[in-house]
Design a protein around this motif. Structure first.
Motif, PDB file in Angstrom:
ATOM      1  N   HIS A 220       0.834  -1.249  -0.090  1.00  0.00           N
ATOM      2  CA  HIS A 220      -0.141  -0.085   0.106  1.00  0.00           C
ATOM      3  C   HIS A 220       0.766   1.154  -0.013  1.00  0.00           C
ATOM      4  O   HIS A 220       1.733   1.492   0.938  1.00  0.00           O
ATOM      5  N   ARG A 221       0.672   1.957  -1.133  1.00  0.00           N
ATOM      6  CA  ARG A 221       1.585   3.401  -1.121  1.00  0.00           C
ATOM      7  C   ARG A 221       1.289   4.253  -0.004  1.00  0.00           C
ATOM      8  O   ARG A 221       2.407   4.793   0.328  1.00  0.00           O
ATOM      9  N   ALA A 225       4.408   5.287   2.618  1.00  0.00           N
ATOM     10  CA  ALA A 225       4.856   6.727   2.821  1.00  0.00           C
ATOM     11  C   ALA A 225       4.558   7.242   4.170  1.00  0.00           C
ATOM     12  O   ALA A 225       5.310   8.143   4.684  1.00  0.00           O
ATOM     13  N   GLN A 226       3.410   6.775   4.763  1.00  0.00           N
ATOM     14  CA  GLN A 226       3.160   7.505   6.316  1.00  0.00           C
ATOM     15  C   GLN A 226       4.250   6.848   7.247  1.00  0.00           C
ATOM     16  O   GLN A 226       4.726   7.567   8.358  1.00  0.00           O
ATOM     17  N   VAL A 227       4.540   5.397   6.766  1.00  0.00           N
ATOM     18  CA  VAL A 227       5.785   4.967   7.735  1.00  0.00           C
ATOM     19  C   VAL A 227       6.841   5.587   7.745  1.00  0.00           C
ATOM     20  O   VAL A 227       7.775   5.752   8.820  1.00  0.00           O
ATOM     21  N   HIS A 260       8.457   4.736  -6.515  1.00  0.00           N
ATOM     22  CA  HIS A 260       7.533   5.869  -6.251  1.00  0.00           C
ATOM     23  C   HIS A 260       8.120   6.355  -4.797  1.00  0.00           C
ATOM     24  O   HIS A 260       7.235   7.508  -4.579  1.00  0.00           O
ATOM     25  N   HIS A 261       9.137   6.176  -4.353  1.00  0.00           N
ATOM     26  CA  HIS A 261       9.518   6.767  -3.078  1.00  0.00           C
ATOM     27  C   HIS A 261      10.999   6.895  -3.234  1.00  0.00           C
ATOM     28  O   HIS A 261      11.656   5.961  -3.550  1.00  0.00           O
ATOM     29  N   ARG A 532     -10.093  -7.068  -7.113  1.00  0.00           N
ATOM     30  CA  ARG A 532      -9.072  -6.938  -8.126  1.00  0.00           C
ATOM     31  C   ARG A 532      -7.880  -6.145  -7.827  1.00  0.00           C
ATOM     32  O   ARG A 532      -6.667  -6.498  -8.234  1.00  0.00           O
ATOM     33  N   LYS A 533      -8.301  -4.997  -7.259  1.00  0.00           N
ATOM     34  CA  LYS A 533      -7.185  -4.235  -7.084  1.00  0.00           C
ATOM     35  C   LYS A 533      -6.851  -4.057  -5.577  1.00  0.00           C
ATOM     36  O   LYS A 533      -7.767  -4.370  -4.755  1.00  0.00           O
ATOM     37  N   GLY A 534      -5.627  -3.256  -5.054  1.00  0.00           N
ATOM     38  CA  GLY A 534      -5.267  -2.920  -4.017  1.00  0.00           C
ATOM     39  C   GLY A 534      -6.176  -2.176  -2.982  1.00  0.00           C
ATOM     40  O   GLY A 534      -6.593  -2.339  -1.788  1.00  0.00           O
TER      41      GLY A 534
END
Length: 579
Positions: A220-221, A225-227, A260-261, A532-534
């Motif tokens: 989970h993006r 990012a929060q972590v 993405h990070h 089907r998606k996250g």
């Protein structure tokens, strides 16, 4: 500040399992109970461990690895609040492990130590409870002393998303401590200054098994990012991610968090494939990993790889990488993996190099054998049409392998209904199984030509033959004939590979009792519970993530027989994903 030094890390736990005679081995951590700490046996055992570790380190250093990982901080870091008996053992463990660290250092290898959060004894838990002291404060002080005591160590590999399996009996028992992204972020902020002070690396693993809100960290993006908020540029931090959104399976695209990070990252790769035979037969990763290596050239701040050549799974298979000739398939996978990611070689060149180093001139036969093995595993160990579909349940990406789990093959009416639902083109799937069986016969000849163990291909053929029969049972109308053939095949398999032999077999679990859920009900359940998606749907937020946990707890308490014993008792237990 980006990390520039490349890290080529590999686990080195194999020597510690020498002579470990437990039938099913938990390969997720060292068998501490099997390490002798008194009497004349202690010196003999630890001398042999160091000898094998020397062999292992010599081989992996020559391959191009520059670091090894060993277990674990908890057994080596002393604290006044531990029980006296435990503290006495820690002194002994530290003495022996210091000698092991010296072995790795002689070969120019950095040493990283693993750690679960949180792992402690009853006395420490009582101390924290009585003083209301935070786990983060305790660990910060513990690691501060640990780094002072062991200046030769390069860092610590921290796992927060999985704890000890239910089979573990130890002085220390781990539990899942961090439950959401805010807690994980505070944890990193509390510990990173200690790593910075001692100039060590904190390798933070994103692997999770779906428990609690942080259970989706692996994919989970937003959670990712929060972590990492506010610590992503810390020079001591490296994030270690499995290549996909799930465990070490095939048919998984690269995890998007690589792209993405900006945090420094290493990719986790498994060369002793725990779900694909554990090195008992060729489960070649070359072409899949070559694709990953090529795609990761576009990723942000990649600083290396983390290879698991021994760690992972609860299985009876026990070939140890780089220590036994029988581990040739794992050795081959590891050789090709480091060449792909460090040297940028093509698969064909890496295989040729490996073959010639082993005195095999017919490397083309080996390459063709690996090509066919790759196809056989994709088509028969996996059910390709199901594996190519993308499903999420609660916080986990559903594994693309449905019928085989570690060394267990499940043949039942419930599996038949599941595959019947997900596989639409049943004739194609049945033809693929037959083609795979034909390829296995060709692989036996190629193995002989390449000087590779033919009996491994025979074992693969015997095992996959049962999978082909199971495919027929699952994707065609039931007849008593197919049940009879399956039972006969299982009996012959057990006779050929007895428990007392040196060949550890798969366990074949059959149950032809009709499954109570009808096809229409199954289709409805899949539509509601799986996506089907996250991204989470409204039904997930209202029911799947919360209400389903309550329902499961009620069932587990009042109707435990509804939950298969395997699911209850293996690893952490299936209840983990409902937390």
């Amino acid at each position: 500040m980006p990390n520039t030094e490349q890290l080529y890390l590999i686990d080195a736990i194999g020597p510690f399992f020498r002579g470990y005679d437990k039938r099913t081995i938990n390969w997720s951590k060292l068998p501490w109970e099997n390490l002798c700490m008194e009497g004349p046996e202690r010196e003999a055992q630890w001398t042999e461990i160091r000898r094998e570790l020397d062999v292992f380190c010599d081989k992996v250093a020559k391959l191009g690895f520059n670091a090894v990982s060993l277990d674990d901080v908890t057994h080596l870091a002393d604290d006044v609040h531990y029980e006296l008996e435990t503290r006495a053992l820690i002194v002994q463990w530290r003495t022996e492990f210091k000698k092991c660290f010296e072995v790795a250092k002689r070969h120019g290898l950095q040493v990283f130590i693993t750690m679960d959060v949180f792992n402690a004894t009853p006395a420490v838990r009582e101390h924290l409870r009585d003083t209301r002291r935070s786990v983060e404060s305790f660990l910060a002080e513990l690691l501060d002393r640990f780094f002072t005591d062991f200046p030769e160590l390069a860092g610590v590999i921290i796992r927060i998303g999985e704890a000890d399996g239910r089979d573990v009996k130890d002085h220390f028992l781990s539990e899942l401590h961090l439950r959401n992204s805010s807690e994980a972020n505070r944890f990193l902020r509390a510990l990173l200054p200690v790593f910075g002070k001692h100039q060590r690396k904190l390798v933070f693993r994103t692997w999770t098994v779906g428990a609690y809100q942080i259970g989706d960290l692996i994919w989970h993006r937003g959670t990712f990012a929060q972590v990492l908020r506010g610590v992503e540029n810390h020079p001591s931090l490296i994030v270690s991610m499995k290549y996909g959104d799930s465990d070490f399976f095939r048919f998984l695209p690269l995890n998007e968090n690589f792209f993405h990070h900006p945090v420094a990252k290493i990719v986790e790769l498994q060369t002793r494939r725990e779900y694909e035979g554990c090195g008992e037969y060729p489960s070649f990763v070359g072409w899949e990993y070559e694709r990953y290596a090529r795609e990761l050239l576009q990723a942000k701040n990649m600083v290396g790889i983390n290879v698991w050549c021994q760690t992972g799974g609860w299985v009876p298979f026990r070939r140890r990488a780089f220590l036994e000739d029988s581990a040739v398939w794992t050795d081959l996978n590891t050789h090709v993996t480091i060449r792909l990611f460090k040297e940028g070689q093509l698969v064909e060149d890496a295989v040729r190099e490996f073959a010639l180093q082993r005195g095999c001139d017919n490397w083309r036969a080996l390459l063709e054998l690996l090509r066919l093995s790759d196809e056989v595993i994709n088509e028969l160990l996996y059910v390709k049409e199901f594996a190519q579909q993308n499903f999420f349940f609660r916080r986990v990406r559903v594994p693309p392998m449905l019928q085989v789990y570690w060394n267990n093959i499940f043949i039942s009416h419930s599996v038949k209904k599941m595959l019947g639902h997900f596989v639409e083109d049943k004739p194609s799937s049945l033809r693929a199984a037959q083609r795979a069986l034909d390829s296995l016969e060709q692989m036996k000849s190629l193995a002989a030509e390449a000087g590779m163990p033919v009996h491994d291909i025979e074992f693969m053929a015997d095992t996959f033959g049962i999978l082909a029969l199971a495919r027929e049972y699952c994707l065609t109308p039931f007849t008593e004939d197919v049940e009879t053939r399956l039972r006969a095949a299982k009996k012959a398999y057990k006779v050929k590979y007895p428990k007392s032999g040196d060949r550890h077999r798969y366990r074949i679990k059959m149950n032809f009792k009709p499954f109570w859920l009808r096809y229409r009900q199954l289709a409805w359940a899949v539509a509601v519970l799986m996506r089907r998606k996250g991204g989470y749907r409204l039904v997930d937020r209202l029911f799947t993530l919360h209400g389903l946990s309550l329902i499961y707890r009620v069932i587990a308490r009042r109707r435990p027989q509804w939950i298969p014993a395997f699911a209850r008792d293996s690893a952490m237990g299936v209840d983990t994903i409902f937390k």
